[in-house]
Design a protein around this motif. Structure first.
Motif, short mmCIF file in Angstrom:
data_model
loop_
_atom_site.label_atom_id
_atom_site.label_comp_id
_atom_site.label_asym_id
_atom_site.label_seq_id
_atom_site.Cartn_x
_atom_site.Cartn_y
_atom_site.Cartn_z
N GLU A 1 1.58 -47.94 6.06
CA GLU A 1 2.56 -46.89 5.71
C GLU A 1 2.64 -46.72 4.20
O GLU A 1 2.95 -45.64 3.70
CB GLU A 1 3.95 -47.28 6.27
N GLN B 1 12.05 -39.29 7.21
CA GLN B 1 11.15 -40.27 7.81
C GLN B 1 10.98 -39.86 9.28
O GLN B 1 11.97 -39.64 9.96
CB GLN B 1 11.78 -41.65 7.73
N ASN C 1 -4.48 -40.75 1.37
CA ASN C 1 -3.47 -39.77 1.80
C ASN C 1 -3.87 -38.35 1.41
O ASN C 1 -3.58 -37.39 2.13
CB ASN C 1 -2.11 -40.12 1.20
N ARG D 1 2.94 -42.90 2.92
CA ARG D 1 2.06 -41.85 3.45
C ARG D 1 2.90 -40.67 3.99
O ARG D 1 3.97 -40.86 4.57
CB ARG D 1 1.14 -42.40 4.54
N THR D 2 2.39 -39.47 3.76
CA THR D 2 3.14 -38.26 4.13
C THR D 2 2.70 -37.74 5.49
O THR D 2 3.31 -36.83 6.03
CB THR D 2 2.90 -37.15 3.09
N HIS D 3 1.62 -38.30 6.01
CA HIS D 3 1.13 -37.93 7.34
C HIS D 3 0.23 -39.05 7.86
O HIS D 3 -0.04 -40.02 7.12
CB HIS D 3 0.40 -36.57 7.33
N THR D 4 -0.21 -38.97 9.11
CA THR D 4 -1.07 -40.04 9.64
C THR D 4 -2.55 -39.72 9.41
O THR D 4 -3.42 -40.51 9.78
CB THR D 4 -0.79 -40.27 11.15
N SER E 1 6.20 -35.90 -1.68
CA SER E 1 5.91 -37.32 -1.40
C SER E 1 6.83 -38.27 -2.15
O SER E 1 7.37 -37.94 -3.20
CB SER E 1 4.48 -37.62 -1.83
N VAL F 1 5.81 -41.77 9.05
CA VAL F 1 5.44 -41.09 7.81
C VAL F 1 6.71 -40.67 7.06
O VAL F 1 7.80 -40.67 7.63
CB VAL F 1 4.55 -39.83 8.10
N GLN G 1 4.39 -39.43 13.44
CA GLN G 1 3.30 -38.49 13.73
C GLN G 1 2.28 -39.18 14.62
O GLN G 1 2.18 -40.41 14.63
CB GLN G 1 2.59 -38.04 12.45
#
Ligand code: FA5
Length: 345
Positions: free
Chosen positions: A133, A209, A140, A168-171, A158, A196, A212
């Protein structure tokens, strides 16, 4: 003397017979057979007897003492047995009484929806992959065709920890990491569920938070039609066979072409309502064909390999599936909300 002994014997045996508990029986034993008891007293007077009388009296005294002591012994066994029986009777368990219910917890609705999605994709041959994470800017953004200063970074505000490390902002970074591990050799077929973080303002459909689930398939001859077919199976299994999907053109720097997938609104049946904002469709995920730059950066030959990827928010999927009107319910731990998803009540 003989008579006195016989009297004492009869008296003692009668008392033993009547004794109702072990304490009383012990008192009788001390009283009749103890050093200061009447039998001992009688025996002490034997010195005064003649030599012929003495053995006769001795034998009688022993007989009296033995009879009293064996009566006490058998009564002792009897009383002990009775005490055990009484204890057993008083401690007996009534198995017909209803038991005290054990409070069983239940899975969080998000855990349930994630497990349901995982099962669905595992059934289609996908493996589960995980990543950190706290992520490197490289995975990322950069490895996903988003170099430093790229304007599309603004799509995902972010939380930075250092210049190079962020939440992390996405998976999608798990895509990049997994492809890198494969060292240019397909096939890759994974889904990556995880938390995320974004600097989004919390409202009914946004959280800073959230979860995803990313999907990635890389192999030879993977086409857009494979992506569409996969998403169609997912949508119908998740929301019902009568649901339609549509893919709308969109933009993600790591996929080309990029799409967003909508499903037909369950509430109005596609006629338009407040939930689908009058359109008859609800957006549930972003997807597309993996950008050749992303494949190349991870070590794949983009002339040989193609792939598709998608990323969805399970909160939004759970909201649609269970009719939940606010994403914040998932994170405020209101027991009244959570209990509705119990499988035991
Ligand atoms: C992405 O994050 C892309 N990585 C998805 C993707 C993967 C596209 C692979 C192409 C290929 P997006 O920012 O649209 O895309 O987020 C994806 C999903 O996350 C959204 O559809 C939505 O369900 C959910 N989501 C986004 N922001 C939030 C938020 N603040 N709160 C809750 N859910 C959110």
């Amino acid at each position: 003397m003989q008579e006195r002994l016989k009297e004492l014997q009869a008296e003692a045996l009668a008392k033993v017979e009547k004794a109702s508990d072990l304490k009383e029986l012990n008192e009788i034993r001390v009283a009749y057979l103890g050093k200061k008891g009447p039998i001992t007293e009688v025996l002490k007077g034997m010195g005064k007897l003649s030599a012929e009388e003495r053995p006769v009296m001795g034998a009688l005294a022993n007989e009296v003492r033995d009879s009293i002591s064996s009566a006490i012994e058998s009564k002792h066994k009897h009383l002990e047995e009775a005490a055990i029986q009484q204890k057993l009777a008083s401690e007996s368990i009534d198995v017909t009484l209803p038991g005290r219910p054990v409070k069983i917890g239940n899975h969080h609705p998000l855990t349930r929806i994630i497990e349901e999605i995982e099962d669905l994709f595992i059934g289609m041959g996908y493996a589960i992959a995980e990543g950190p994470e706290v992520e490197k800017d490289y995975y990322n953004f950069e490895a996903l065709n988003l170099p430093k200063g790229h304007p599309a970074r603004d799509m995902q505000d972010s939380f930075y920890i250092t210049e190079e490390i962020l939440l992390r902002t996405h998976t999608s970074p798990v895509q990049a990491r997994t492809m890198e591990k494969h060292q240019g050799k397909g096939p890759v077929k994974i889904i990556c569920p995880g938390k995320v973080y974004r600097r989004d303002n919390d409202d009914a459909t946004h959280s800073h938070q959230f979860m995803q689930i990313e999907g990635l398939v890389v192999d030879e001859n993977i086409r857009m039609s494979d992506l569409k077919g996969t998403l169609e199976v997912f949508a119908k299994k998740m929301f019902g066979e009568d649901r339609e999907i549509r893919l709308r053109p969109s933009f993600f720097p790591f996929t080309e072409p990029s799409v967003e997938m909508d499903i037909s609104c369950k509430i109005c049946g596609g006629n338009g309502c407040s939930v689908c904002k009058g359109t008859g469709w609800i957006e549930i995920l972003g997807a597309g064909m993996v950008h050749p730059n992303v494949l190349e950066m991870a070590g794949f030959d983009s002339k040989k390999y193609t792939g598709f990827a998608f990323g969805m928010g399970p909160e939004r999927i759970a909201m649609l599936k269970y009719g939940i009107d606010d994403i914040r319910h998932f994170y405020t731990n209101d027991i009244r909300f959570l209990k509705q998803f119990s499988v035991t009540e």
